[in-house]
Design an enzyme around this catalytic site. Sequence first.
Site, PDB file in Angstrom:
ATOM      1  N   HIS A 128       0.805  -1.217   0.000  1.00  0.00           N
ATOM      2  CA  HIS A 128       0.000   0.000   0.000  1.00  0.00           C
ATOM      3  C   HIS A 128       0.842   1.274   0.000  1.00  0.00           C
ATOM      4  O   HIS A 128       0.339   2.351  -0.315  1.00  0.00           O
ATOM      5  CB  HIS A 128      -0.993   0.007   1.171  1.00  0.00           C
ATOM      6  CG  HIS A 128      -0.373   0.215   2.517  1.00  0.00           C
ATOM      7  ND1 HIS A 128      -0.102  -0.829   3.377  1.00  0.00           N
ATOM      8  CD2 HIS A 128       0.031   1.329   3.166  1.00  0.00           C
ATOM      9  CE1 HIS A 128       0.418  -0.351   4.496  1.00  0.00           C
ATOM     10  NE2 HIS A 128       0.518   0.956   4.382  1.00  0.00           N
ATOM     11  N   ASP A 158       0.060  -7.689   1.127  1.00  0.00           N
ATOM     12  CA  ASP A 158       0.400  -6.280   1.350  1.00  0.00           C
ATOM     13  C   ASP A 158       1.913  -6.090   1.449  1.00  0.00           C
ATOM     14  O   ASP A 158       2.399  -5.314   2.265  1.00  0.00           O
ATOM     15  CB  ASP A 158      -0.287  -5.722   2.603  1.00  0.00           C
ATOM     16  CG  ASP A 158      -0.201  -4.187   2.658  1.00  0.00           C
ATOM     17  OD1 ASP A 158      -0.072  -3.575   1.591  1.00  0.00           O
ATOM     18  OD2 ASP A 158      -0.236  -3.626   3.779  1.00  0.00           O
ATOM     19  N   SER A 233       4.731   2.330   8.015  1.00  0.00           N
ATOM     20  CA  SER A 233       4.389   1.184   7.173  1.00  0.00           C
ATOM     21  C   SER A 233       5.583   0.764   6.322  1.00  0.00           C
ATOM     22  O   SER A 233       6.183   1.587   5.628  1.00  0.00           O
ATOM     23  CB  SER A 233       3.213   1.526   6.258  1.00  0.00           C
ATOM     24  OG  SER A 233       2.030   1.638   6.996  1.00  0.00           O
ATOM     25  N   GLY A 289      -6.270 -27.828  -2.585  1.00  0.00           N
ATOM     26  CA  GLY A 289      -7.396 -28.548  -3.176  1.00  0.00           C
ATOM     27  C   GLY A 289      -8.307 -29.150  -2.128  1.00  0.00           C
ATOM     28  O   GLY A 289      -8.866 -30.238  -2.315  1.00  0.00           O
TER      29      GLY A 289
END
Length: 485
Positions: A128, A158, A233, A289
């Site tokens: 982001h 992210d 961040s 699966g």
Amino acid sequence: MGLLGTRARSGRKAVAAGLLALFWLGSASAQAQQPTPEDLRLVPDSAAQIKLSFAPLVKQVAPAVVNVYASRKVVQRQQVSPFFDDPFFRRFFGQPNGGFGQPRERVESSLGSGVIISADGTVITNHHVIKGADEVRVALNDRREFDADIVLMDEQTDLAVLKIREGGPFEHVEFADADLLEVGDIVLAIGNPFGVGQTVTQGIVSALARTQVGVTDYQFFIQTDAAINPGNSGGALIDMTGKLVGINTAIFSRSGGSNGIGFAIPAHMARYVARAADQGGKVQRPWLGATVQLVGAEIAEALSLDRPKGVLVTAVFDGSPAHEADLRVSDLVVAIDGKEVIDPNAFGYRFATKMIGESAEFTVLRSGREETVSISLQPAPETIPRDTRELLEFSPFEGATVMNLSPAVAQELGLDGLPEGVIIAEVRRGGQADRVGLRPGDIVRGINNQAISSTRMLETITKTPPRIWRLDIERDGKVSQIVLR
């Protein structure tokens, strides 16, 4: 300080492990070798030891933490008064060619942090932070700045990987084994909060395996009370050996500032994405699966468990790795490669961080006995071409972009299991699909009691529309019927 002194005088009861780390980081012997777990359990027994600093550790790691500047150009068209359609007004205001309505460019920028993880200038940060960026620059703590290329972007985790274009070798940090972290361990957060410059904050690991954060598809976070703010961040969360245990990603805050609840993506996931960047720049996740569900108190009681644990296998798809390995419905998976699995989020994280081409050992409880099932780690196949189509005919689907479903598409979109039908990938704003209320992620299961099996079939129906549309739409695992005239 009085509290620490009182504890020391009353028998040297347990003091925070961080103070022990301070002792070893500040001593001459610590510069020669890292402290052992036994050393970290010792209690400082003098005021001098308690006053020692994190400074040596910060000096070691800070050069590898960078500021990330991302910018992108956005084209905006000015709103124009209807009067300017008149040639007289355009000449009067000096815009003979309708310049008042011409698009204008402006530059949007974002600021975050990143961590250099190799000497060649590979940087890991948050997705982001650089989303939509045209240009990226990184600034080191010694004020040098470099252009960087985007190597990989992975929205599901992210995380993103950058590469500094020139210079080097660069100071870098090594990944730690985040599984060795314990609640109460001292950690440091290093980043660039609010753009004020590189900042270091200290705290402890408040919790592990937090799953209700909602910023990535893989809900498995380290929680810390080290102050994390906007701009942190992509920055580093490090342990007392100077290794990277996590990438600071999110905070819980009502005001926008730090409330002492921050979250970091564990180092295992960051290392997984970095390895994917080295191996071609694309994240390929293994496909199981099978579907699993949370084991609650009622299921635990039915299985004669002393407590809820693991995940229960609810479906196995033919031809999948799970089917080939003889994983069965009602198997209880309690560990992957010896790492405990407590819920579906932990299961997803443990399995998703395995590399394609390897294998994973599932510890399962089957009919009251513990067994081991070896799962071959393979990418999800695209068993049917996705055949992406934008529907343009006037219908409830006008403006929607649809794709055929396959294991690969289902995994990319984070769907549980392998639903039947056609999935809506995008909805154009203002189109009929938008007005009807259709959303990306909706699955078109049927129209007028006819099952929809492909995008071609759906497009054909929109070209010969019926008088009444009865749509069977699956959203969040529930199928609803919409009737439109």
